[in-house]
Design an enzyme around this catalytic site. Structure first.
Site, short mmCIF file in Angstrom:
data_model
loop_
_atom_site.label_atom_id
_atom_site.label_comp_id
_atom_site.label_asym_id
_atom_site.label_seq_id
_atom_site.Cartn_x
_atom_site.Cartn_y
_atom_site.Cartn_z
N LYS A 1 27.97 -9.25 27.84
CA LYS A 1 29.04 -9.81 28.42
C LYS A 1 28.71 -10.02 30.10
O LYS A 1 28.79 -8.96 30.72
CB LYS A 1 30.30 -8.78 28.42
N TRP B 1 30.82 -14.16 27.28
CA TRP B 1 29.81 -13.64 26.26
C TRP B 1 28.63 -14.52 26.28
O TRP B 1 28.80 -15.86 26.35
CB TRP B 1 30.63 -13.98 24.89
N THR C 1 21.32 3.14 5.18
CA THR C 1 21.13 2.13 6.52
C THR C 1 20.19 2.75 7.55
O THR C 1 20.13 3.79 7.76
CB THR C 1 22.41 1.45 7.45
N GLU D 1 25.27 -2.62 3.23
CA GLU D 1 26.43 -2.20 2.89
C GLU D 1 26.95 -3.42 1.60
O GLU D 1 27.91 -3.24 0.96
CB GLU D 1 27.56 -2.24 3.83
P1 ADP Z 1 20.24 -2.18 9.75
O1 ADP Z 1 21.58 -1.83 10.34
O2 ADP Z 1 19.41 -1.02 9.61
O3 ADP Z 1 19.64 -3.27 10.59
P2 ADP Z 1 20.68 -3.82 7.60
O4 ADP Z 1 19.35 -4.32 7.31
O5 ADP Z 1 21.62 -3.64 6.52
O6 ADP Z 1 20.62 -2.68 8.41
O7 ADP Z 1 21.23 -4.86 8.48
C1 ADP Z 1 22.42 -5.79 8.44
C2 ADP Z 1 22.37 -6.46 9.61
O8 ADP Z 1 21.29 -7.29 9.65
C3 ADP Z 1 23.50 -7.35 9.57
O9 ADP Z 1 24.87 -6.85 9.72
C4 ADP Z 1 23.14 -8.51 10.83
O10 ADP Z 1 23.32 -8.08 11.97
C5 ADP Z 1 21.83 -8.51 10.71
N1 ADP Z 1 21.17 -9.82 9.63
C6 ADP Z 1 20.77 -9.74 8.57
N2 ADP Z 1 20.38 -10.80 8.12
C7 ADP Z 1 20.58 -11.70 9.03
C8 ADP Z 1 20.36 -13.04 9.32
N3 ADP Z 1 19.82 -13.84 8.65
N4 ADP Z 1 20.62 -13.64 10.52
C9 ADP Z 1 21.09 -12.51 11.55
N5 ADP Z 1 21.31 -11.26 11.58
C10 ADP Z 1 21.03 -10.90 10.30
#
Ligand code: ADP
Length: 537
Positions: A436, A441, A180, A327
């Site tokens: 917050k 929120w 990640t 993940e």
């Molecule tokens: P990084 O932590 O590097 O951003 P990832 O690409 O694995 O790695 O990111 C996953 C995160 O991206 C998710 O937990 C979420 O917060 C965000 N995410 C992914 N797809 C969406 C979506 N369609 N809408 C909003 N947030 C998203």
């Protein structure tokens, strides 16, 4: 009593063989760095995969070894996607947009034995070369000889046989490794198994998931180093779908040229890509033929509702919003209108399509608040937990982050969501981005989506800044479209009917660009740092 079914391991060689046997003449098109197009077929790729597996074996790669790639999207990268797992080794995709410090940390943590690198990314490799120790570095070249000490990919595979007997493979053994991007803390590695990749591909292709058919032409704009291009290259190979790889050229016009020229029917990428493509289409609506394009998958960050509507109403193009994580291989939810809801008013349907959608088959979800599970009422917020056969149960050699995984077998996503009675998940924030204010929120995602609906706004990111009285207050960082203007007061007036007064940003900051993460998301930690001196009254 047990059923009388064969023991049939779910492993990637099955996909490779299927691709070669039944789809040998289907094309794979890649854009080279000089912008010319390279054309090959699944048949040719099949043979070259076997040669590459032999070549890597000759270099001493053993089952379980990690082999890294540092490359854009192209057919030779796809060859690595199959050859490395075929020999029982682990494909480790590196993100060239990461810092040299992160790249060397990740390569050393993964203990990569061999590196395959694009010629145009050798300068990136040079920046961390002194700190890493792969045995061999192989260059995906385009006619130039690689520098001293580096091997040429074509020279390496040319003398090899195009027959290879894989070692026995267990479906649960690792086939892929992705880190990640680590917006907080050190990057964390996720190992994918043969089984998880096969099941993920099967479900991704379902009509109600991403919907990928043999007769499609699929262009992954999402890079092959970002969660394996969301699994799409393997899914397409399994289905026998033509693939179009954009190489290093990810600007709007280059992508629209490919959509037009190669008759792309389905494509996928993060919202920032689609924001710039929308701007290009708005400027010159008739320049490109995109009439075959039926689906644009958008994920990685929230797709603003205004963008979904603009594509559909102005250009007849359909966005499919999906959510996932590294993940999770990555697919988790996909937003489609369920039977019975297609009679809802148009505005309500767009609202639903801008949610992250319903969990796909084999992904289970729960929403957990401070006092346990929260009701699925579309209002109560909690953290989304997920489990399923392509969801990690721990990080690779990283006991420190064990608390991401609950004792009863769920992954804590860190995403704060609501869920409605139909099962539509809506992300209100990542927990680290929540604001917050005075005990309440405020959703940064809601504010961003609303702001991106203003005709002059190209991009918006809303962050929390510390405040003496309220603890935190929202501040909006805005990039305007080329040639457009808007004042702070205009933006505030635009938001006022949509939000409670306490939710409105305290300040609007106009910027030329928003800082991005290595996967193209807005980098809010950098914005918080950049604006920390801003005084809020
Ligand atoms: P990084 O932590 O590097 O951003 P990832 O690409 O694995 O790695 O990111 C996953 C995160 O991206 C998710 O937990 C979420 O917060 C965000 N995410 C992914 N797809 C969406 C979506 N369609 N809408 C909003 N947030 C998203």
């Amino acid at each position: 009593m047990n059923a009388l079914m064969m023991q049939f391991p779910l492993t990637l060689p099955h996909v490779l063989e299927r691709m070669g046997q039944f789809f040998g003449r289907i094309e794979v098109v890649s854009r080279r760095p000089d912008k010319s197009l390279h054309r090959t077929t699944y048949g040719e790729i099949h043979g070259r995969v076997l040669k590459l597996a032999n070549a890597l074996q000759r270099l001493g790669v053993k089952p379980g070894d990690r082999v890294a790639t540092l490359g854009w999207n192209h057919s030779r990268h796809l060859e690595a996607y199959f050859a490395i797992p075929l020999m029982g080794a682990v494909l480790h995709t590196l993100n060239p947009r990461l810092s040299p410090a992160d790249l060397s940390y990740i390569m050393n943590h993964a203990d990569d034995t061999v590196l395959l690198v694009d010629d145009v990314l050798v300068p990136v490799y040079e920046r961390f070369r002194a700190n890493v120790h792969p045995r061999n570095v192989i260059v995906w070249g385009n006619g130039m000889r690689p520098a001293e000490g580096l091997l040429d990919y074509e020279d390496l595979i040319a003398p090899e046989l195009n027959a290879f007997t894989p070692p026995p493979l267990d479906e649960n053994q690792a086939a892929g490794l992705c880190y990640t991007s680590g917006t907080t803390g050190k990057p964390k590695g996720v190992l994918y198994s043969h089984r998880s990749i096969i099941l993920h591909s099967l479900v991704s292709a379902l009509p109600d998931a991403l919907g990928l058919k043999q007769t499609d032409t699929m262009m992954p704009v999402v890079p092959m180093f970002h969660v394996n291009a969301w699994g799409l290259p393997v899914t397409a190979a399994m289905m026998g779908t033509k693939q179009v790889f954009p190489g290093p050229h990810l600007d709007a016009v280059s992508l629209l040229e490919l959509i037009d020229g190669e008759k792309v029917t389905i494509t996928a990428g993060v919202p920032t890509i689609w924001i710039s493509i929308l701007e290009a289409l708005d400027k010159e609506p008739a320049r490109f033929d995109h009439s075959r394009l039926h689906t644009m998958v958008v994920g990685g960050s929230a797709a603003p509702q205004s963008m979904i509507e603009a594509y559909e109403k102005r250009h007849g193009l359909r966005i499919l919003h999906a959510w996932g994580m590294t993940e999770m291989s990555p697919i988790g939810t996909v937003s489609r209108i369920k039977a019975g809801l297609e009679t809802l008013p148009e505005a309500e349907q767009f609202r639903l399509r801008a949610t992250q959608g319903l969990p796909v088959p084999l992904v289970e979800v729960r929403v957990v608040g401070d006092n346990g599970p929260v009701p699925w009422d579309g209002r109560s917020m909690g953290e989304l937990h997920v489990r399923g056969p392509w969801i990690a149960s721990s990080y690779f050699q990283n006991p420190v982050e064990a608390d991401k995984f609950t004792k009863d077998g769920w992954l804590r996503t860190g995403d704060v969501v609501t869920m409605d009675g139909e099962g539509y998940v809506r992300i209100t924030d990542r927990s680290k981005d929540l604001i917050k204010s005075g005990g309440e929120w405020i959703s940064s995602v809601d504010l961003e989506n609303a702001l991106m609906g203003h005709p002059a706004v190209k991009e918006a990111a809303v962050i929390a800044l510390p405040h003496e009285k309220w603890a935190e207050r929202p501040v909006a960082c805005v990039v305007l479209k080329d040639g457009r203007t808007a004042t702070e007061q205009e933006l505030r007036d635009f938001l006022t009917p949509l939000f409670a007064a306490f939710q409105l940003p305290d300040a609007f900051v106009f910027l030329d660009v928003l800082p991005r993460t290595a996967t193209g998301k807005f980098l809010k930690s950098a914005l918080r740092e950049q604006l920390k001196a801003l005084k809020l009254s």
